[in-house]
Design a protein around this motif. Sequence first.
Motif, PDB file in Angstrom:
ATOM      1  N   TYR A  71       0.852  -1.189   0.000  1.00 44.67           N
ATOM      2  CA  TYR A  71       0.000   0.000   0.000  1.00 44.67           C
ATOM      3  C   TYR A  71       0.881   1.229   0.000  1.00 44.67           C
ATOM      4  O   TYR A  71       1.849   1.302   0.734  1.00 44.67           O
ATOM      5  CB  TYR A  71      -0.885   0.039   1.252  1.00 44.67           C
TER       6      TYR A  71
ATOM      7  N   SER B 124      -3.343  -8.480  14.735  1.00 40.74           N
ATOM      8  CA  SER B 124      -3.960  -7.385  13.994  1.00 40.74           C
ATOM      9  C   SER B 124      -2.921  -6.706  13.102  1.00 40.74           C
ATOM     10  O   SER B 124      -1.801  -6.468  13.521  1.00 40.74           O
ATOM     11  CB  SER B 124      -4.552  -6.378  14.979  1.00 40.74           C
ATOM     12  N   GLY B 125      -3.288  -6.437  11.880  1.00 41.49           N
ATOM     13  CA  GLY B 125      -2.374  -5.771  10.949  1.00 41.49           C
ATOM     14  C   GLY B 125      -1.409  -6.718  10.268  1.00 41.49           C
ATOM     15  O   GLY B 125      -0.511  -6.290   9.551  1.00 41.49           O
ATOM     16  N   SER B 126      -1.620  -8.014  10.448  1.00 42.56           N
ATOM     17  CA  SER B 126      -0.671  -8.971   9.882  1.00 42.56           C
ATOM     18  C   SER B 126      -0.940  -9.224   8.405  1.00 42.56           C
ATOM     19  O   SER B 126      -0.148  -9.867   7.733  1.00 42.56           O
ATOM     20  CB  SER B 126      -0.744 -10.286  10.654  1.00 42.56           C
ATOM     21  N   GLY B 127      -2.072  -8.761   7.896  1.00 44.79           N
ATOM     22  CA  GLY B 127      -2.334  -8.905   6.457  1.00 44.79           C
ATOM     23  C   GLY B 127      -3.417  -9.912   6.128  1.00 44.79           C
ATOM     24  O   GLY B 127      -3.577 -10.302   4.972  1.00 44.79           O
ATOM     25  N   LYS B 128      -4.187 -10.340   7.132  1.00 41.81           N
ATOM     26  CA  LYS B 128      -5.215 -11.349   6.907  1.00 41.81           C
ATOM     27  C   LYS B 128      -6.256 -10.869   5.897  1.00 41.81           C
ATOM     28  O   LYS B 128      -6.541 -11.551   4.903  1.00 41.81           O
ATOM     29  CB  LYS B 128      -5.933 -11.693   8.232  1.00 41.81           C
ATOM     30  N   SER B 129      -6.801  -9.692   6.179  1.00 39.40           N
ATOM     31  CA  SER B 129      -7.844  -9.178   5.282  1.00 39.40           C
ATOM     32  C   SER B 129      -7.283  -8.946   3.892  1.00 39.40           C
ATOM     33  O   SER B 129      -7.932  -9.240   2.887  1.00 39.40           O
ATOM     34  CB  SER B 129      -8.419  -7.869   5.834  1.00 39.40           C
ATOM     35  N   THR B 130      -6.067  -8.416   3.849  1.00 42.36           N
ATOM     36  CA  THR B 130      -5.445  -8.163   2.550  1.00 42.36           C
ATOM     37  C   THR B 130      -5.322  -9.467   1.765  1.00 42.36           C
ATOM     38  O   THR B 130      -5.621  -9.515   0.569  1.00 42.36           O
ATOM     39  CB  THR B 130      -4.065  -7.531   2.765  1.00 42.36           C
TER      40      THR B 130
ATOM     41  N   HIS C  65     -10.171 -14.081  14.403  1.00 40.97           N
ATOM     42  CA  HIS C  65      -9.295 -13.818  15.553  1.00 40.97           C
ATOM     43  C   HIS C  65      -9.467 -14.863  16.627  1.00 40.97           C
ATOM     44  O   HIS C  65      -8.722 -14.913  17.592  1.00 40.97           O
ATOM     45  CB  HIS C  65      -9.695 -12.474  16.194  1.00 40.97           C
TER      46      HIS C  65
HETATM   47  N1  ATP Z   1      -6.094   0.701   2.130  1.00 38.71           N
HETATM   48  C1  ATP Z   1      -4.944   0.636   2.829  1.00 38.71           C
HETATM   49  N2  ATP Z   1      -4.019   1.608   2.672  1.00 38.71           N
HETATM   50  C2  ATP Z   1      -2.855   1.565   3.346  1.00 38.71           C
HETATM   51  N3  ATP Z   1      -2.521   0.598   4.174  1.00 38.71           N
HETATM   52  C3  ATP Z   1      -3.398  -0.396   4.379  1.00 38.71           C
HETATM   53  C4  ATP Z   1      -4.636  -0.430   3.720  1.00 38.71           C
HETATM   54  N4  ATP Z   1      -5.316  -1.533   4.099  1.00 38.71           N
HETATM   55  C5  ATP Z   1      -4.498  -2.158   4.968  1.00 38.71           C
HETATM   56  N5  ATP Z   1      -3.343  -1.486   5.148  1.00 38.71           N
HETATM   57  C6  ATP Z   1      -2.246  -1.870   5.959  1.00 38.71           C
HETATM   58  O1  ATP Z   1      -1.821  -3.181   5.576  1.00 38.71           O
HETATM   59  C7  ATP Z   1      -1.536  -3.932   6.706  1.00 38.71           C
HETATM   60  C8  ATP Z   1      -2.366  -5.195   6.730  1.00 38.71           C
HETATM   61  O2  ATP Z   1      -3.713  -4.806   6.899  1.00 38.71           O
HETATM   62  P1  ATP Z   1      -4.897  -5.856   7.000  1.00 38.71           P
HETATM   63  O3  ATP Z   1      -6.163  -5.102   6.952  1.00 38.71           O
HETATM   64  O4  ATP Z   1      -4.715  -6.897   5.980  1.00 38.71           O
HETATM   65  O5  ATP Z   1      -4.668  -6.458   8.427  1.00 38.71           O
HETATM   66  P2  ATP Z   1      -5.519  -7.521   9.238  1.00 38.71           P
HETATM   67  O6  ATP Z   1      -4.611  -8.611   9.495  1.00 38.71           O
HETATM   68  O7  ATP Z   1      -6.792  -7.787   8.529  1.00 38.71           O
HETATM   69  O8  ATP Z   1      -5.791  -6.734  10.595  1.00 38.71           O
HETATM   70  P3  ATP Z   1      -7.071  -6.797  11.549  1.00 38.71           P
HETATM   71  O9  ATP Z   1      -6.976  -8.058  12.282  1.00 38.71           O
HETATM   72  O10 ATP Z   1      -6.899  -5.633  12.440  1.00 38.71           O
HETATM   73  O11 ATP Z   1      -8.276  -6.710  10.682  1.00 38.71           O
HETATM   74  C9  ATP Z   1      -1.754  -3.076   7.920  1.00 38.71           C
HETATM   75  O12 ATP Z   1      -0.499  -2.561   8.328  1.00 38.71           O
HETATM   76  C10 ATP Z   1      -2.628  -1.981   7.419  1.00 38.71           C
HETATM   77  O13 ATP Z   1      -2.355  -0.778   8.103  1.00 38.71           O
END
Ligand code: ATP
Lengths: 260, 765
Positions: A31, A60-66, A218
Amino acid sequence: MWRAPTDAKLDGMTITSMKTAVELRAVSKIYGTGAGAVTALDAVDVAIAPASFTAIMGPSGSGKSTLLHCAAGLDRATSGDVVIDGVPIGGLSERSLTRLRRERVGFVFQAFNLIPALTAEQNVVLPQRLARRKPQPGAVRAMLAEVGLADRATHRPSELSGGQQQRVAIARALVSRPAVLFADEPTGALDTSASRDVLRLLRLAVDRHAQTVVMVTHDPYAAAHADRVILLKDGRIADHLSGPADAAEIAVRMTRLEQR
Amino acid sequence: MSLAWTMVRHRFAAFAGTFVAIALGVALIAGAGTLFASSQPQVSERYEHSPVLVHSPSVGKGSDGYDDYRAWTPSEARALAVRLEQVPGVRAAVPDPSFYIQRVINGRATGDAEAAKAQGHAWSSVALGGYRTIMGAAPEKAGEVALRGVAPGSRVEVLTARGPETWTVTATVDAPGFFVADDEAQARAGGVRVIGLTGNPQAAVVRSVAGADGLVFAGGERTKLEEESVSRIRWLGAQLIIAMVVLGVFVAVFVVASTCALGAAQRRREIGLLRAIGATPGQVVRLMYAETVVVAVLGGAVGVPLGALVAPLLAPPLVDAGLEPAGFAVTAQPLVLTAAFLTGMLVALAGVWTAAHRSSRVPALDALRDAAVERRAMTVPRWIIGLLTAAGGAALTIALPSIPAMQQTTAALGAAMLLLVAAALLAPVVIVPLVRVVTWPWRRAATGMLVREGTLTGVRRVASTAAPVLLTVGFATLLTGTIATIEQATRIDETAKIPAAMIAAPDGTPGLSEAAVTRQPGDAPLVSDVLLTVGGKTLSYQATGKQGLRGVELSKDLTGRPAQVEVGFADGSTVRLPVTGTHDGPAELVDLPRGVLRQHNPDALTESVLLDGPAVAAAGMKVLTVRQYVDARIGVEGRIIDLFLIVLITLTVGYTGLAVANTLLMATAGRRAEFRALRLAGGGTGDVLRVTTGEALLSVAVGTVLGGGVATAALAGMKRATEHELKQVVDLVVPWGQTLTVVLACAVIAVVAAGAPVLRRQQAT
Ligand SMILES: Nc1ncnc2c1ncn2[C@@H]1O[C@H](COP(=O)(O)OP(=O)(O)OP(=O)(O)O)[C@@H](O)[C@H]1O
Ligand SMILES: [Mg+2]
């Protein structure tokens, strides 16, 4: 409790030559640019076997959703290949990608899954209507009955509880028999009993309809419903469990991961 | 389509703005269009029983695109009438000369001055209208007249081009106008332009008999011979209607566009969800179009009957205002109503166009984002179009002095419009600093802080409230300011041009009679239209008969000035006159010796007399100072212009109100969560209201400052252009009163619209 098959072939991490429902090859997602750039996924390889239930966990923030978004074709990877049901999505136009999504992918999000203007039944048929396909007579009602909402078909989302809304979303995701169903923290906003209903439905879909399910969560208890658990940290796969894993074991692995 | 219907039904509030805008727009178009279509030229009732009319021949089209006609001499007319009477089916061929006449009652000329120019007719023309003599006998010699509503034997005072006269009524007829003996009418009128045929002749036969000596108009074609005074009135009315429709369509598109843009922003998450579960970008666009079509159909269904019902109610006021001729009646216009309905549809689709295409680019991932996160207010296209219009407006303003004088004010208005649109588009850029400055004193108070931060984060919302205010305030200030400034400048200019202190001017008459003029000391220009053949081309010119000229004087703008010209007069004669000089006026004016003009047009009137001595009182004449004279002349035009202004500004303010109200209603409704948080933090309804009111006023203030600023700048530019044009200093007239009214109206609407949802919620809980 359900017992995982011990067949090693299901461990798609090592065997990628066989047919997979979804496959990520060296997928990275960055990103932003320059100094503010965040590497959300760092060359991740994952293969999801058909008719399997995979849980993705991590801090949290590990990239799961991504990971989920890239795997589902909701977002495009910065580099690497994503193959959904045998189709590499990298070269697809927005239109074709949308078509692929509506034909082979189902979604359940944490919240706001339904169009407020439509009834439960209308929400369930919406993807097929968008695809201009005629839903099979009775299929929609049958699916609603399967998620236990036969009597709520004509209710709008505002008249349903959170758990019921999630079940409608599951019915919608399943009714078109997608190659894979993605769920991002589907129980995140629910209480224990509603969560249990949702997880049971997902498990049932895998067992009864050979549905492929990938779920971000989670909750170690939720992850224990899966055949396999992938643990992410800092955009990389840090650990994974396969076969029958109970919640306690998953929790231990999670804690270890967070402390490392 | 059924999905669209469900969406519209479920969230009608979000579509209410579009609905009202379309309903009102369609009503406006349907009503105005019905009036426009109803206002058709009519066959003059004086020719009702004359199925075929023969008109004197055309000499070709003039510069205005209309035919110019020459007149027949009385003998030509008589000769042609004799020939026409031979045509089978013709009962009579009646030459119809007409002349200026007004009744004088208690020393004052009565009736409409313009219409009076053709109120005198020949007695035999009574037959053309099929009028009946109620009692009495035909007028036979000079001093006898037949009239409506006056008993035979009565004496009536009249005013003609010759002067005041006292006539004896010989007959009472049910016809409009004054009927005198045929020879008498002929002598007063000079030439003849129309011969009416009674009976039942065949137009084709009449045409072949008339040959090149006359143009034949049969049946419906006779409407082409509508009296000029009636055409002029209808033309004025049409101008107002056209302006209303154009403005109405423009603002309706604007309102629909801003409503749809806001609605789309609020629905971003829903659209993301649709995209995620398989709606292609094309399907999203089609969905939004379909929704809009549904709303437009509903709006049209309300607007069409509304317009159709209101139109007949507007007929009497239009007639009173002099914008439609007396007897104007509204007729059913199904075609217009259909067109209005379809226009509503097109307006709606044009309005939703950008919003739909922007929505189709919403990524599926937006389904997962929290809604209502403010997007960047300035998009790339917005920057581009904003800067382009700004540059265009600025370039036009700078180029103003080098543009031909005639087009300068139009160009100035165009420039101002461009600048206003640019200001509306670029407003988000200045909103943040502007809000900082305006709210500085209240930054410590709780409400002040909330308003300040709310506006700073909700720039887009503020911009969409401020934009209509900006356009309206700018438009109203500019329009009234321009007209007031030009009026002022014209007044000064005209006053300076007149080389006399006192003027003898017409009083309720279209001009001064010869009797009134001969007694006054001073120059008395006679006015009449003539045909002039210059360089082989015959055209109509406005001739001024001046004392002391020995030949024709043409404009110095006219190139290739001949030594002699042929002048065709109102009496049908053509005279060859020497060209003896030039004048400074425009090319379509010509000066002639007064005596010659009078000789060939016994019906001509004098415009005014520049007095160089004490005036002698005369009927139909008053003495004015130059200032009063100029004021009166401007006043006549000014009355109509003011009416136009009021209608157009009311229309704009109405639509602005709609846009502002709609934006704020939707915005407040979309900020429930925010206000709930404010309540949870211990704020009461009063605090919420203070915040919404503060923000609404702030938006109006921003719009006013920007709109007023642009308008003032544009007015200053226009003032410079006018000064350049008139070569003298012009006062800038800024219409503070009107501007203030418009701003207040906007402010009231904004405060109410922003507060209403809060109060309703309060009642509901
Ligand atoms: N649209 C975006 N723009 C910039 N950075 C992003 C964006 N979406 C996610 N990130 C960053 O990418 C990283 C992974 O985000 P992601 O949403 O995949 O985390 P996650 O594991 O789903 O977290 P959570 O458990 O809190 O939902 C995080 O550091 C987040 O800040
Ligand atoms: Mg997440």
